[in-house]
Every structure is written in C-alpha cells, then in structure tokens.
Design a protein around this motif. Structure first.
Motif, PDB file in Angstrom:
ATOM      1  N   GLY A   1      -2.997  -1.739  -0.325  1.00 35.85           N
ATOM      2  CA  GLY A   1      -4.283  -1.773   0.352  1.00 35.85           C
ATOM      3  C   GLY A   1      -5.367  -2.204  -0.610  1.00 35.85           C
ATOM      4  N   PRO A   2      -6.497  -2.696  -0.103  1.00 37.79           N
ATOM      5  CA  PRO A   2      -7.605  -3.102  -0.975  1.00 37.79           C
ATOM      6  C   PRO A   2      -8.252  -1.897  -1.641  1.00 37.79           C
ATOM      7  CG  PRO A   2      -8.256  -3.201   1.331  1.00 37.79           C
ATOM      8  CD  PRO A   2      -6.795  -2.905   1.327  1.00 37.79           C
ATOM      9  N   ASN A   3      -9.152  -2.147  -2.570  1.00 36.32           N
ATOM     10  CA  ASN A   3      -9.897  -1.060  -3.203  1.00 36.32           C
ATOM     11  C   ASN A   3     -10.592  -0.222  -2.142  1.00 36.32           C
ATOM     12  OD1 ASN A   3      -9.224  -1.925  -5.786  1.00 36.32           O
ATOM     13  ND2 ASN A   3     -11.009  -3.254  -5.954  1.00 36.32           N
ATOM     14  N   GLY A   4     -10.493   1.099  -2.281  1.00 36.19           N
ATOM     15  CA  GLY A   4     -11.139   1.992  -1.342  1.00 36.19           C
ATOM     16  C   GLY A   4     -10.394   2.198  -0.042  1.00 36.19           C
TER      17      GLY A   4
ATOM     18  N   THR B   1      -6.355   8.628  -2.655  1.00 35.98           N
ATOM     19  CA  THR B   1      -6.570   9.910  -1.982  1.00 35.98           C
ATOM     20  C   THR B   1      -5.275  10.413  -1.361  1.00 35.98           C
ATOM     21  OG1 THR B   1      -8.885   9.440  -1.515  1.00 35.98           O
ATOM     22  CG2 THR B   1      -7.821  11.070  -0.115  1.00 35.98           C
ATOM     23  N   LEU B   2      -4.531   9.529  -0.714  1.00 36.44           N
ATOM     24  CA  LEU B   2      -3.258   9.909  -0.103  1.00 36.44           C
ATOM     25  C   LEU B   2      -2.281  10.434  -1.151  1.00 36.44           C
ATOM     26  CD1 LEU B   2      -1.326   9.988   2.328  1.00 36.44           C
ATOM     27  CD2 LEU B   2      -0.705   7.614   1.786  1.00 36.44           C
ATOM     28  N   ILE B   3      -2.126   9.701  -2.243  1.00 32.44           N
ATOM     29  CA  ILE B   3      -1.189  10.126  -3.281  1.00 32.44           C
ATOM     30  C   ILE B   3      -1.653  11.426  -3.936  1.00 32.44           C
ATOM     31  CG2 ILE B   3      -0.308   9.517  -5.576  1.00 32.44           C
ATOM     32  CD1 ILE B   3       0.016   6.673  -4.600  1.00 32.44           C
ATOM     33  N   SER B   4      -2.949  11.583  -4.123  1.00 29.53           N
ATOM     34  CA  SER B   4      -3.483  12.820  -4.704  1.00 29.53           C
ATOM     35  C   SER B   4      -3.153  14.033  -3.832  1.00 29.53           C
ATOM     36  CB  SER B   4      -4.995  12.713  -4.910  1.00 29.53           C
ATOM     37  OG  SER B   4      -5.297  11.742  -5.889  1.00 29.53           O
TER      38      SER B   4
ATOM     39  N   ILE C   1      -2.310  -0.437   4.149  1.00 30.47           N
ATOM     40  CA  ILE C   1      -3.306   0.489   4.677  1.00 30.47           C
ATOM     41  C   ILE C   1      -4.721   0.000   4.363  1.00 30.47           C
ATOM     42  CG2 ILE C   1      -1.658   2.382   4.362  1.00 30.47           C
ATOM     43  CD1 ILE C   1      -3.359   3.446   2.117  1.00 30.47           C
ATOM     44  N   ASP C   2      -5.650   0.417   5.206  1.00 29.45           N
ATOM     45  CA  ASP C   2      -7.062   0.119   4.989  1.00 29.45           C
ATOM     46  C   ASP C   2      -7.875   1.135   5.777  1.00 29.45           C
ATOM     47  OD1 ASP C   2      -9.265  -1.104   3.953  1.00 29.45           O
ATOM     48  OD2 ASP C   2      -9.148  -2.911   5.202  1.00 29.45           O
ATOM     49  N   SER C   3      -9.003   1.532   5.241  1.00 26.69           N
ATOM     50  CA  SER C   3      -9.865   2.541   5.872  1.00 26.69           C
ATOM     51  C   SER C   3      -9.095   3.805   6.229  1.00 26.69           C
ATOM     52  CB  SER C   3     -10.523   1.949   7.136  1.00 26.69           C
ATOM     53  OG  SER C   3     -11.298   0.821   6.810  1.00 26.69           O
ATOM     54  N   GLY C   4      -8.099   4.118   5.405  1.00 26.39           N
ATOM     55  CA  GLY C   4      -7.374   5.368   5.571  1.00 26.39           C
ATOM     56  C   GLY C   4      -6.338   5.388   6.669  1.00 26.39           C
ATOM     57  N   ILE C   5      -6.017   4.225   7.251  1.00 29.00           N
ATOM     58  CA  ILE C   5      -5.014   4.173   8.316  1.00 29.00           C
ATOM     59  C   ILE C   5      -3.955   3.117   7.987  1.00 29.00           C
ATOM     60  CG2 ILE C   5      -6.661   4.935  10.080  1.00 29.00           C
ATOM     61  CD1 ILE C   5      -6.795   2.034  11.044  1.00 29.00           C
ATOM     62  N   VAL C   6      -2.797   3.240   8.644  1.00 30.52           N
ATOM     63  CA  VAL C   6      -1.719   2.264   8.471  1.00 30.52           C
ATOM     64  C   VAL C   6      -1.974   1.069   9.390  1.00 30.52           C
ATOM     65  CG1 VAL C   6       0.750   1.828   8.666  1.00 30.52           C
ATOM     66  CG2 VAL C   6      -0.050   4.057   7.864  1.00 30.52           C
ATOM     67  N   LEU C   7      -2.076  -0.120   8.802  1.00 34.08           N
ATOM     68  CA  LEU C   7      -2.259  -1.335   9.596  1.00 34.08           C
ATOM     69  C   LEU C   7      -0.927  -1.936  10.017  1.00 34.08           C
ATOM     70  CD1 LEU C   7      -5.079  -3.102   7.524  1.00 34.08           C
ATOM     71  CD2 LEU C   7      -5.336  -1.601   9.516  1.00 34.08           C
TER      72      LEU C   7
ATOM     73  N   LEU D   1     -14.727  -9.449  -0.284  1.00 31.35           N
ATOM     74  CA  LEU D   1     -14.557  -8.718  -1.539  1.00 31.35           C
ATOM     75  C   LEU D   1     -14.652  -7.218  -1.281  1.00 31.35           C
ATOM     76  CD1 LEU D   1     -16.776 -10.932  -3.864  1.00 31.35           C
ATOM     77  CD2 LEU D   1     -14.286 -10.774  -3.869  1.00 31.35           C
ATOM     78  N   ARG D   2     -13.865  -6.446  -2.039  1.00 30.89           N
ATOM     79  CA  ARG D   2     -13.845  -4.998  -1.865  1.00 30.89           C
ATOM     80  C   ARG D   2     -14.250  -4.308  -3.167  1.00 30.89           C
ATOM     81  NH1 ARG D   2     -11.126  -3.150   2.614  1.00 30.89           N
ATOM     82  NH2 ARG D   2     -10.923  -4.839   4.138  1.00 30.89           N
ATOM     83  N   ASP D   3     -15.355  -4.724  -3.737  1.00 30.55           N
ATOM     84  CA  ASP D   3     -15.843  -4.062  -4.941  1.00 30.55           C
ATOM     85  C   ASP D   3     -16.070  -2.596  -4.627  1.00 30.55           C
ATOM     86  OD1 ASP D   3     -15.832  -6.470  -6.282  1.00 30.55           O
ATOM     87  OD2 ASP D   3     -17.869  -6.955  -5.647  1.00 30.55           O
ATOM     88  N   HIS D   4     -15.636  -1.728  -5.546  1.00 31.52           N
ATOM     89  CA  HIS D   4     -15.630  -0.295  -5.251  1.00 31.52           C
ATOM     90  C   HIS D   4     -15.888   0.491  -6.529  1.00 31.52           C
ATOM     91  CE1 HIS D   4     -14.441   3.355  -3.152  1.00 31.52           C
ATOM     92  NE2 HIS D   4     -13.634   3.644  -4.152  1.00 31.52           N
ATOM     93  N   VAL D   5     -16.770   1.489  -6.469  1.00 32.62           N
ATOM     94  CA  VAL D   5     -17.047   2.330  -7.634  1.00 32.62           C
ATOM     95  C   VAL D   5     -16.897   3.795  -7.235  1.00 32.62           C
ATOM     96  CG1 VAL D   5     -18.577   0.689  -8.720  1.00 32.62           C
ATOM     97  CG2 VAL D   5     -19.518   2.361  -7.125  1.00 32.62           C
TER      98      VAL D   5
END
Length: 251
Positions: A40-43, A48-51, A211-217, A247-251
C-alpha cells in the motif's frame, strides 16, 4: 485445504483525536506457510495493522487470532509465536554481530550451545562469519540488514513479520536475504511482508493484499491480480490502477 495461521475479523484502529480510521473494518486470512505481501502507499495503514498484530498497539474494535491465540487472552503466547524484523536497525552499534545476536537470543529464552549453534549457522548462511566479531557500527547497510534479520529469526517463529527487509541494500545482499527467507519459509515459517519494491513482491510473495485508507482493495496471487486488472502487465500496474498516481507524501 488451506490452514489459517492468522485470522483478522473487522479490525479497526482510530488514534486519539484522529479524523479517520487508520485501519477500518479490516478482515483477512493468512494461511500457513504463505509468503503474504501487504502492499500500500504511504499512510495506507500497513504499519498500524502490523503493530496491532504484533501487540504493540491496541485495536479500537474487532479481533484477530494468531495460531488460534486470541490477542485479548493470549498476548504473551502470541509474542512467543511471532518474530519481528523492523525496517529500522534494531542493533547495538558498539556490540559485535555475535554479541548482538547472543543478547537478542537470550531475550527469547535461548541459551548455551543451542543458541551459539543457531547463531553460527545463520551467520554462515548469510555470509557474515568472518565479520562475527566486528562491531556492527562498522557494517554496511546490507550487512546490518542481514544481522537484523537473524536477530528476529533465532527462536524460529511460526510467523515472521518483515517490514521492508531489503530497503537500502546492495544487489548481492538482497539476493542472499531473499534466498534465506525462502529457505525459512520452506521450513514452515509463515511470512508477512511489506515493501515498496513491486518487482520483488511480485516474484517473492505467494499471495498479496493491496490496501489503502485502512481497507483491502484487492487480494490474490500476483498473477491473479495482474490478470484481473485491465491492461496490467505487472504488479506495479495493478498497484497504480487501484491506488491512483497522486503523490502520497506522509509525515
């Protein structure tokens, strides 16, 4: 018949004061001896899932089991069952490779001749024997990555979580790491793998969830995903088709 080793049911995580769920009503089954890619892209929610699966953070709702252990009641049993190889080097720079591995092995309850043999065999397989008594602060990125991998594998976990296991390494180190992981998998360890290397994921994984936005695509074998996406010739085409090209720039 497929035998599930990880079962995730409607798992969600929303951080305090967050506007959105990082993982949202997420359900997935990973079968024994799979090499399962989470892409999945950044963010997108991968970390979170693996954690949550590793017991590092608590879910907001939903449930999961690993080897039949429910995290609510058997968190310690799950931690003994899994291995974690983070993207960041989890090594003490002023200790030698062998000293690092003796330390991490002891944390898993290993000791004596058994631990020393496991360390020696892994160092040999990954081409590090002649550097075993050198401080890891002197190692290249590829060498540190290999020691990092051994540290997470010494107790022969049933499930191994890998976060970008070949990022920042040279071609030779990457090849050795992938071959080692294939051997570990052949011996019975289920692998959960995240990466931004699409070619590597396509060749390495037996099954993938994008995955993206926390769901399975989408999920399936690499070839199933390619075949089911119009115009796709490879996994990267599938990934961009599902997640877009912004772009999925993420901090």
């Amino acid at each position: 018949m497929d035998e599930p080793v990880i079962e995730i049911k409607s798992l969600s995580k929303r951080y305090k004061d967050a506007d959105f769920f990082s993982v949202n009503d997420f359900s997935l089954q990973v079968n024994r001896k799979e090499i399962f890619g989470l892409l999945g892209p950044n963010g997108a929610g991968k970390s979170t899932l693996i954690s949550m699966l590793c017991g590092l953070i608590k879910p907001t709702s939903g449930s999961f089991t690993i080897e039949g252990y429910n995290y609510h009641d058997n968190a310690l049993a799950i931690k003994k069952t899994i291995g974690i190889v983070p993207q960041e080097y989890a090594l003490y720079p002023t200790l030698t490779a062998r000293e690092n591995l003796l330390y991490f092995g002891s944390m898993y309850g290993l000791k004596g001749k058994d631990l020393k043999t496991k360390i020696a065999d892994a160092l040999e397989y990954l081409g590090l024997t002649k550097f075993a008594n050198k401080k890891t602060e002197t190692f290249s990125g590829g060498m540190k990555r290999r020691v990092n991998l051994i540290a997470g594998m010494l107790h022969h976990p049933t499930v191994l979580f890998l976060d970008e296991p070949t990022v920042g390494v040279d071609v030779h180190s990457k090849n050795v790491i992938i071959e080692y992981l294939k051997q570990v998998n052949a011996e019975g360890t289920t692998i959960i793998y995240t990466s931004h290397h699409m070619v590597e994921a396509q060749e390495f994984c037996t099954r993938i969830a994008i995955i993206d936005s926390g769901i399975v695509l989408a999920k399936g074998t690499p070839q199933q995903l390619i075949s089911s996406t119009s115009g796709a010739q490879n996994l990267e085409n599938v990934f961009l088709s599902l997640t877009g090209k912004e772009l999925r720039d993420h901090v």
